[in-house]
Design a protein around this motif. Structure first.
Motif, mmCIF file in Angstrom:
data_model
loop_
_atom_site.group_PDB
_atom_site.id
_atom_site.type_symbol
_atom_site.label_atom_id
_atom_site.label_comp_id
_atom_site.label_asym_id
_atom_site.label_seq_id
_atom_site.Cartn_x
_atom_site.Cartn_y
_atom_site.Cartn_z
ATOM 1 N N MET A 1 8.146 -2.917 17.162
ATOM 2 C CA MET A 1 7.987 -1.474 17.163
ATOM 3 C C MET A 1 6.508 -1.145 16.990
ATOM 4 O O MET A 1 5.863 -1.694 16.115
ATOM 5 N N ALA A 2 6.022 -0.265 17.800
ATOM 6 C CA ALA A 2 4.601 0.074 17.735
ATOM 7 C C ALA A 2 4.416 1.497 17.214
ATOM 8 O O ALA A 2 5.203 2.383 17.516
ATOM 9 N N ARG A 3 3.387 1.665 16.438
ATOM 10 C CA ARG A 3 2.956 2.981 15.977
ATOM 11 C C ARG A 3 1.454 3.008 16.157
ATOM 12 O O ARG A 3 0.722 2.414 15.373
ATOM 13 N N ASN A 4 1.006 3.658 17.189
ATOM 14 C CA ASN A 4 -0.408 3.696 17.516
ATOM 15 C C ASN A 4 -1.185 4.517 16.493
ATOM 16 O O ASN A 4 -0.709 5.551 16.027
ATOM 17 N N ASN A 5 -2.381 4.042 16.166
ATOM 18 C CA ASN A 5 -3.294 4.740 15.266
ATOM 19 C C ASN A 5 -2.692 5.024 13.898
ATOM 20 O O ASN A 5 -3.007 6.030 13.275
ATOM 21 N N PHE A 6 -1.803 4.165 13.437
ATOM 22 C CA PHE A 6 -1.148 4.375 12.152
ATOM 23 C C PHE A 6 -2.062 3.992 10.994
ATOM 24 O O PHE A 6 -2.009 4.598 9.939
ATOM 25 N N GLY A 7 -2.877 2.985 11.167
ATOM 26 C CA GLY A 7 -3.689 2.470 10.073
ATOM 27 C C GLY A 7 -3.020 1.265 9.448
ATOM 28 O O GLY A 7 -1.841 1.005 9.678
ATOM 29 N N TYR A 8 -3.791 0.541 8.655
ATOM 30 C CA TYR A 8 -3.225 -0.660 8.048
ATOM 31 C C TYR A 8 -2.345 -0.313 6.858
ATOM 32 O O TYR A 8 -2.388 0.794 6.325
ATOM 33 N N VAL A 9 -1.524 -1.278 6.458
ATOM 34 C CA VAL A 9 -0.686 -1.168 5.268
ATOM 35 C C VAL A 9 -0.985 -2.369 4.377
ATOM 36 O O VAL A 9 -1.510 -3.386 4.842
ATOM 37 N N LYS A 13 2.770 -10.721 0.027
ATOM 38 C CA LYS A 13 2.988 -11.889 0.875
ATOM 39 C C LYS A 13 4.393 -12.441 0.676
ATOM 40 O O LYS A 13 4.942 -13.068 1.580
ATOM 41 N N MET A 14 5.001 -12.164 -0.471
ATOM 42 C CA MET A 14 6.391 -12.569 -0.699
ATOM 43 C C MET A 14 7.294 -11.886 0.330
ATOM 44 O O MET A 14 8.196 -12.509 0.893
ATOM 45 N N LEU A 15 7.020 -10.633 0.615
ATOM 46 C CA LEU A 15 7.787 -9.891 1.607
ATOM 47 C C LEU A 15 7.500 -10.435 3.008
ATOM 48 O O LEU A 15 8.420 -10.777 3.748
ATOM 49 N N VAL A 16 6.229 -10.530 3.369
ATOM 50 C CA VAL A 16 5.853 -10.897 4.739
ATOM 51 C C VAL A 16 6.121 -12.368 5.028
ATOM 52 O O VAL A 16 6.794 -12.704 6.009
ATOM 53 N N ASP A 17 5.618 -13.259 4.197
ATOM 54 C CA ASP A 17 5.790 -14.694 4.459
ATOM 55 C C ASP A 17 7.253 -15.109 4.364
ATOM 56 O O ASP A 17 7.701 -15.987 5.102
ATOM 57 N N GLY A 18 7.988 -14.474 3.467
ATOM 58 C CA GLY A 18 9.404 -14.786 3.313
ATOM 59 C C GLY A 18 10.301 -13.987 4.245
ATOM 60 O O GLY A 18 11.514 -14.175 4.249
ATOM 61 N N TYR A 59 -1.965 -5.632 6.638
ATOM 62 C CA TYR A 59 -1.174 -5.853 7.847
ATOM 63 C C TYR A 59 -1.132 -4.604 8.709
ATOM 64 O O TYR A 59 -1.273 -3.478 8.213
ATOM 65 N N ASP A 60 -0.866 -4.805 9.973
ATOM 66 C CA ASP A 60 -0.511 -3.708 10.859
ATOM 67 C C ASP A 60 0.930 -3.324 10.513
ATOM 68 O O ASP A 60 1.753 -4.195 10.193
ATOM 69 N N VAL A 61 1.248 -2.049 10.586
ATOM 70 C CA VAL A 61 2.595 -1.609 10.228
ATOM 71 C C VAL A 61 3.657 -2.279 11.101
ATOM 72 O O VAL A 61 4.800 -2.478 10.660
ATOM 73 N N SER A 62 3.308 -2.685 12.324
ATOM 74 C CA SER A 62 4.290 -3.337 13.193
ATOM 75 C C SER A 62 4.796 -4.649 12.591
ATOM 76 O O SER A 62 5.936 -5.039 12.832
ATOM 77 N N THR A 63 3.968 -5.310 11.798
ATOM 78 C CA THR A 63 4.402 -6.538 11.122
ATOM 79 C C THR A 63 5.563 -6.236 10.181
ATOM 80 O O THR A 63 6.565 -6.962 10.155
ATOM 81 N N ILE A 64 5.446 -5.154 9.423
ATOM 82 C CA ILE A 64 6.503 -4.782 8.480
ATOM 83 C C ILE A 64 7.727 -4.274 9.241
ATOM 84 O O ILE A 64 8.864 -4.623 8.909
ATOM 85 N N LEU A 65 7.516 -3.488 10.281
ATOM 86 C CA LEU A 65 8.636 -2.989 11.084
ATOM 87 C C LEU A 65 9.410 -4.121 11.749
ATOM 88 O O LEU A 65 10.635 -4.033 11.885
ATOM 89 N N ASP A 66 8.720 -5.177 12.170
ATOM 90 C CA ASP A 66 9.406 -6.328 12.764
ATOM 91 C C ASP A 66 10.292 -7.037 11.746
ATOM 92 O O ASP A 66 11.317 -7.600 12.105
ATOM 93 N N ILE A 71 12.593 0.896 7.669
ATOM 94 C CA ILE A 71 11.561 1.728 7.048
ATOM 95 C C ILE A 71 11.025 2.788 7.999
ATOM 96 O O ILE A 71 10.378 3.744 7.562
ATOM 97 N N ASP A 72 11.271 2.649 9.281
ATOM 98 C CA ASP A 72 10.651 3.506 10.289
ATOM 99 C C ASP A 72 10.860 4.995 10.006
ATOM 100 O O ASP A 72 9.940 5.791 10.140
ATOM 101 N N GLY A 73 12.038 5.376 9.623
ATOM 102 C CA GLY A 73 12.340 6.783 9.376
ATOM 103 C C GLY A 73 11.628 7.381 8.174
ATOM 104 O O GLY A 73 11.644 8.598 7.991
ATOM 105 N N TYR A 74 10.981 6.554 7.380
ATOM 106 C CA TYR A 74 10.297 7.028 6.171
ATOM 107 C C TYR A 74 8.779 7.103 6.342
ATOM 108 O O TYR A 74 8.089 7.670 5.497
ATOM 109 N N LEU A 75 8.247 6.542 7.387
ATOM 110 C CA LEU A 75 6.799 6.393 7.533
ATOM 111 C C LEU A 75 6.045 7.711 7.698
ATOM 112 O O LEU A 75 4.835 7.746 7.505
#
Length: 102
Positions: A1-9, A13-18, A59-66, A71-75
């Motif tokens: 999922m892409a969100r252009n010009n969103f900015g970093y988040v 790493k427990m969330l992302v790496d795991g 991270y780019d927000v797309s990393t978290i969305l993937d 979470i998309d509806g809350y951003l």
């Protein structure tokens, strides 16, 4: 999922790496023009973990969305909002998170 010009988040790493679902997220005032102000955690991190800079990544927000598309509806929530996943798997607003919005 892409969100252009969103900015970093920032996210643990427990969330992302795991590749764990988001359990807690909040939207604080941005640190700079590139920062979205969003912070994401799986909810199992303790204070010692969160306070160690090596355990938090940019991270780019797309990393978290993937990892967790729910979470998309809350951003688009305003600065000052915080959400915690409940036992049913849905997010509840955290009323007493401790900082004000813009």
């Amino acid at each position: 999922m892409a969100r252009n010009n969103f900015g970093y988040v920032l996210a643990s790493k427990m969330l992302v790496d795991g590749r764990r679902s988001v359990g807690f997220m909040y939207h604080e005032p941005a640190d700079d023009d590139q920062d979205s102000g969003w912070r994401f955690f799986c909810g199992e991190e303790d204070d010692d973990y969160v306070n160690a800079p090596d355990n938090i990544g940019v991270y780019d927000v797309s990393t978290i969305l993937d990892i967790d598309g729910s979470i998309d509806g809350y951003l688009d929530s305003k600065v000052g909002m915080a959400f915690e996943r409940n036992d049913r798997g849905f997010f509840d607003v955290v009323d007493d998170f401790g900082f004000g919005g813009e």
